[in-house]
Scaffold this motif. Structure first.
Motif, short mmCIF file in Angstrom:
data_model
loop_
_atom_site.label_atom_id
_atom_site.label_comp_id
_atom_site.label_asym_id
_atom_site.label_seq_id
_atom_site.Cartn_x
_atom_site.Cartn_y
_atom_site.Cartn_z
N ALA A 81 0.82 -1.21 0.00
CA ALA A 81 0.00 0.00 0.00
C ALA A 81 0.85 1.26 0.00
N ARG A 82 2.00 1.21 0.67
CA ARG A 82 2.87 2.39 0.75
C ARG A 82 3.93 2.42 -0.36
N ASN A 83 3.91 1.41 -1.22
CA ASN A 83 4.82 1.34 -2.37
C ASN A 83 6.29 1.33 -1.96
N TRP A 84 6.60 0.55 -0.91
CA TRP A 84 7.98 0.40 -0.48
C TRP A 84 8.72 -0.48 -1.45
N ARG A 85 10.01 -0.22 -1.64
CA ARG A 85 10.84 -0.98 -2.58
C ARG A 85 11.59 -2.13 -1.91
N CYS A 86 12.13 -1.89 -0.73
CA CYS A 86 12.93 -2.90 -0.03
C CYS A 86 12.56 -2.92 1.44
N VAL A 87 12.29 -4.10 1.98
CA VAL A 87 11.98 -4.26 3.39
C VAL A 87 12.87 -5.34 3.98
N GLU A 88 13.06 -5.27 5.28
CA GLU A 88 13.87 -6.28 5.97
C GLU A 88 13.01 -6.95 7.03
N VAL A 89 13.11 -8.27 7.10
CA VAL A 89 12.38 -9.05 8.09
C VAL A 89 13.42 -9.79 8.92
N VAL A 90 13.43 -9.51 10.23
CA VAL A 90 14.37 -10.16 11.15
C VAL A 90 13.63 -11.28 11.86
N THR A 91 14.09 -12.50 11.66
CA THR A 91 13.48 -13.67 12.30
C THR A 91 14.31 -14.16 13.47
N GLY A 92 15.59 -13.90 13.45
CA GLY A 92 16.49 -14.45 14.45
C GLY A 92 16.86 -15.87 14.06
N LEU A 93 17.92 -16.35 14.66
CA LEU A 93 18.37 -17.72 14.36
C LEU A 93 17.57 -18.75 15.12
N GLY A 94 17.01 -18.37 16.26
CA GLY A 94 16.22 -19.30 17.05
C GLY A 94 17.07 -20.02 18.07
N SER A 95 16.42 -20.45 19.15
CA SER A 95 17.11 -21.22 20.18
C SER A 95 16.08 -22.08 20.89
N GLY A 96 16.54 -23.09 21.56
CA GLY A 96 15.64 -23.96 22.30
C GLY A 96 15.19 -25.16 21.48
N ALA A 97 14.14 -25.82 21.96
CA ALA A 97 13.67 -27.06 21.35
C ALA A 97 13.11 -26.84 19.95
N THR A 98 12.43 -25.71 19.75
CA THR A 98 11.84 -25.43 18.43
C THR A 98 12.68 -24.36 17.74
N SER A 99 13.93 -24.61 17.61
CA SER A 99 14.90 -23.64 17.11
C SER A 99 14.59 -23.16 15.69
#
Length: 182
Positions: free
Chosen positions: A121-139
């Motif tokens: 909707a805002r016509n962005w060209r590049c976005v970043e999504v940070v998920t993290g590497l994860g830790s624990g049993a469901t890494s």
């Protein structure tokens, strides 16, 4: 049916190794091996119309070609050299960033979908999504699910390419989006 065979008789498959032979219609299979059908035909009579329907069901299913599957770090067809180099080297300005650290998978999914629609909707060209590497049993569940979420029918048409901003960090991705021309 005969007309169609005349139309396609000169067409050769693009990938002969993948080409499958045409299955025989059910009516021809019955004529070739009548012994098992004698016992069956005594109990049940099958009209010819149903056999032709069965023959239609036996034909291979023609599927539409899917859009190019989205893979992280792989250049998509149709993406120009300059944009790809700027994105893959991390030189493209990030318009917005979504941090999914600490979210459960369903909440992260909901936030990503909302974020991607806002980006469109805002016509962005590049976005970043940070998920993290994860830790624990469901890494790293969010990190592993993200490429599947980006393949969804409502999100995939928005996405041109996806890369990791740094080769050593697979806990975030940069997404190059299609934009509307101004």
């Amino acid at each position: 049916m005969a007309l169609w065979r005349m139309v396609v008789r000169d067409i050769a498959p693009m990938h002969p190794a993948r080409a499958k032979p045409e299955p025989q219609p059910v009516s021809q299979k019955i004529k070739e091996d009548p012994k098992p059908m004698k016992a069956l035909s005594a109990a049940v009579t099958v009209p010819e119309r149903e056999l032709s329907f069965g023959a239609m069901l036996a034909r291979p299913v023609v599927r539409r070609t899917r859009a190019q599957d989205l893979r992280i770090g792989v250049r998509a067809p149709g993406l120009d050299d300059t944009s790809w180099k700027r994105l893959s080297r991390g030189n493209l300005k990030v318009d917005a960033k979504l941090d999914l650290h600490g979210y459960i998978v369903q909440d992260a999914f909901d936030r990503l979908i909302e974020f991607m629609h806002r980006a469109k909707a805002r016509n962005w060209r590049c976005v970043e999504v940070v998920t993290g590497l994860g830790s624990g049993a469901t890494s790293g569940l969010i990190r592993r699910e993200l490429p599947l979420w980006l393949q969804r029918a409502d999100i995939r048409p928005m996405v041109l390419a996806v890369v990791h901003p740094h080769a050593a960090n697979h806990g975030s991705v940069r997404i190059l989006l299609r934009t509307k021309r101004k």
